[in-house]
Design a protein around this motif. Structure first.
Motif, short mmCIF file in Angstrom:
data_model
loop_
_atom_site.label_atom_id
_atom_site.label_comp_id
_atom_site.label_asym_id
_atom_site.label_seq_id
_atom_site.Cartn_x
_atom_site.Cartn_y
_atom_site.Cartn_z
N ILE A 34 0.84 -1.19 0.00
CA ILE A 34 0.00 0.00 0.00
C ILE A 34 0.87 1.24 0.00
O ILE A 34 1.87 1.31 0.72
CB ILE A 34 -0.91 0.04 1.25
CG1 ILE A 34 -1.67 -1.27 1.41
CG2 ILE A 34 -1.85 1.23 1.16
CD1 ILE A 34 -2.70 -1.52 0.35
N GLY A 35 0.47 2.20 -0.78
CA GLY A 35 1.19 3.47 -0.80
C GLY A 35 0.25 4.65 -0.63
O GLY A 35 -0.93 4.58 -0.99
N PRO A 41 -1.94 21.15 -6.37
CA PRO A 41 -2.41 21.89 -7.55
C PRO A 41 -1.25 22.28 -8.45
O PRO A 41 -0.26 22.85 -8.00
CB PRO A 41 -3.07 23.13 -6.94
CG PRO A 41 -3.48 22.71 -5.57
CD PRO A 41 -2.43 21.75 -5.11
N GLY A 42 -1.37 21.93 -9.72
CA GLY A 42 -0.35 22.29 -10.69
C GLY A 42 0.92 21.48 -10.64
O GLY A 42 1.89 21.81 -11.34
N LYS A 43 0.93 20.43 -9.82
CA LYS A 43 2.14 19.63 -9.69
C LYS A 43 1.85 18.17 -10.03
O LYS A 43 0.70 17.73 -10.06
CB LYS A 43 2.71 19.73 -8.27
CG LYS A 43 3.20 21.11 -7.91
CD LYS A 43 3.92 21.09 -6.58
CE LYS A 43 4.49 22.46 -6.24
NZ LYS A 43 5.22 22.45 -4.95
N GLU A 44 2.92 17.44 -10.27
CA GLU A 44 2.77 16.01 -10.55
C GLU A 44 2.52 15.24 -9.25
O GLU A 44 2.89 15.68 -8.17
CB GLU A 44 4.04 15.49 -11.22
CG GLU A 44 4.25 16.03 -12.63
CD GLU A 44 5.43 15.37 -13.33
OE1 GLU A 44 5.64 15.68 -14.52
OE2 GLU A 44 6.12 14.55 -12.71
N ARG A 45 1.91 14.10 -9.41
CA ARG A 45 1.67 13.24 -8.25
C ARG A 45 3.00 12.71 -7.72
O ARG A 45 3.90 12.37 -8.49
CB ARG A 45 0.76 12.08 -8.66
CG ARG A 45 0.28 11.23 -7.50
CD ARG A 45 -0.88 10.37 -7.92
NE ARG A 45 -0.57 9.49 -9.05
CZ ARG A 45 -1.48 8.85 -9.76
NH1 ARG A 45 -2.77 8.99 -9.48
NH2 ARG A 45 -1.12 8.06 -10.75
N GLU A 46 3.11 12.65 -6.40
CA GLU A 46 4.35 12.18 -5.79
C GLU A 46 4.05 11.17 -4.70
O GLU A 46 3.00 11.19 -4.07
CB GLU A 46 5.13 13.35 -5.19
CG GLU A 46 4.42 14.08 -4.08
CD GLU A 46 5.29 15.15 -3.41
OE1 GLU A 46 6.49 15.21 -3.69
OE2 GLU A 46 4.74 15.90 -2.59
N TYR A 95 -4.00 10.25 -2.10
CA TYR A 95 -4.53 8.99 -2.62
C TYR A 95 -3.86 7.81 -1.95
O TYR A 95 -2.66 7.83 -1.69
CB TYR A 95 -4.25 8.87 -4.12
CG TYR A 95 -4.82 9.98 -4.97
CD1 TYR A 95 -4.08 11.13 -5.22
CD2 TYR A 95 -6.08 9.86 -5.56
CE1 TYR A 95 -4.59 12.14 -6.03
CE2 TYR A 95 -6.59 10.86 -6.36
CZ TYR A 95 -5.84 12.00 -6.58
OH TYR A 95 -6.35 13.00 -7.38
N CYS A 96 -4.62 6.76 -1.71
CA CYS A 96 -3.97 5.50 -1.38
C CYS A 96 -4.04 4.60 -2.61
O CYS A 96 -4.97 4.69 -3.41
CB CYS A 96 -4.56 4.83 -0.15
SG CYS A 96 -6.25 4.26 -0.28
N ALA A 97 -3.03 3.77 -2.73
CA ALA A 97 -2.92 2.89 -3.88
C ALA A 97 -2.42 1.53 -3.41
O ALA A 97 -1.77 1.43 -2.37
CB ALA A 97 -1.97 3.47 -4.92
N ALA A 98 -2.71 0.51 -4.20
CA ALA A 98 -2.35 -0.84 -3.77
C ALA A 98 -1.98 -1.71 -4.95
O ALA A 98 -2.44 -1.51 -6.08
CB ALA A 98 -3.53 -1.48 -3.03
N HIS A 106 4.82 2.51 -6.56
CA HIS A 106 5.18 3.24 -7.78
C HIS A 106 3.93 3.87 -8.34
O HIS A 106 2.80 3.56 -7.94
CB HIS A 106 5.81 2.28 -8.80
CG HIS A 106 4.97 1.08 -9.09
ND1 HIS A 106 4.05 1.04 -10.11
CD2 HIS A 106 4.90 -0.13 -8.48
CE1 HIS A 106 3.46 -0.14 -10.13
NE2 HIS A 106 3.95 -0.85 -9.14
N ASP A 107 4.14 4.78 -9.27
CA ASP A 107 3.04 5.58 -9.79
C ASP A 107 2.06 4.78 -10.63
O ASP A 107 0.96 5.26 -10.90
CB ASP A 107 3.60 6.75 -10.62
CG ASP A 107 2.60 7.88 -10.73
OD1 ASP A 107 2.37 8.36 -11.85
OD2 ASP A 107 2.04 8.28 -9.69
N GLY A 108 2.42 3.58 -11.00
CA GLY A 108 1.53 2.76 -11.82
C GLY A 108 0.89 1.61 -11.08
O GLY A 108 0.59 0.58 -11.68
N MET A 109 0.67 1.77 -9.78
CA MET A 109 0.09 0.68 -8.99
C MET A 109 -1.30 0.33 -9.53
O MET A 109 -1.98 1.17 -10.13
CB MET A 109 0.04 1.07 -7.52
CG MET A 109 1.45 1.26 -6.93
SD MET A 109 1.49 1.61 -5.17
CE MET A 109 1.36 -0.05 -4.50
#
Length: 122
Positions: A34-35, A41-46, A95-98, A106-109
């Motif tokens: 889990i991440g 606003p105006g920035k990339e997801r990190e 955001y949470c991601a899994a 990673h950004d493509g979870m």
């Protein structure tokens, strides 16, 4: 299909605290990495923090290290992000991601929640 639902966002003053929660629908939640991610606003997801299925604790981005604490309760299928000493620059949608049996975040979870907005403002 794993569903993730974040909650706990809101408006908080600089220096304040907030706890985000992420509820997961998976039965075999222990096998998921889990991440927490954020997008200002105006920035990339990190990436903010990551808790692998095989780790005993989370790791953190340098920008939040020492202020944020990520935890997970596999029995309840819940993930938390305790945020202390909040700064203006922490304002973002979180955001949470899994991903099942992933060694890292990673950004493509595979699975993502819809996010919860955290606004740090005086």
């Amino acid at each position: 299909q794993l569903q993730l639902v974040e909650s706990g966002g809101g408006l908080v003053q600089p220096g304040g605290s907030l706890t985000l929660s992420c509820a997961a629908s998976a039965v075999t939640f222990d096998y998921y990495t889990i991440g927490w991610f954020r997008q200002a606003p105006g920035k990339e997801r990190e990436g903010v923090s990551c808790f692998s299925h095989s780790w005993a604790s989370a790791n953190y981005a340098d920008s939040v290290k020492g202020r944020f604490t990520m935890s997970r309760d596999n029995a309840k299928r819940m993930v938390y992000l305790q945020m202390n000493s909040l700064k203006l620059e922490d304002t973002a949608v979180y955001y949470c991601a899994a991903e099942r049996v992933s060694s890292s975040c990673h950004d493509g979870m595979d699975y993502w929640g819809k996010g919860t907005l955290v606004t740090v403002s005086s």
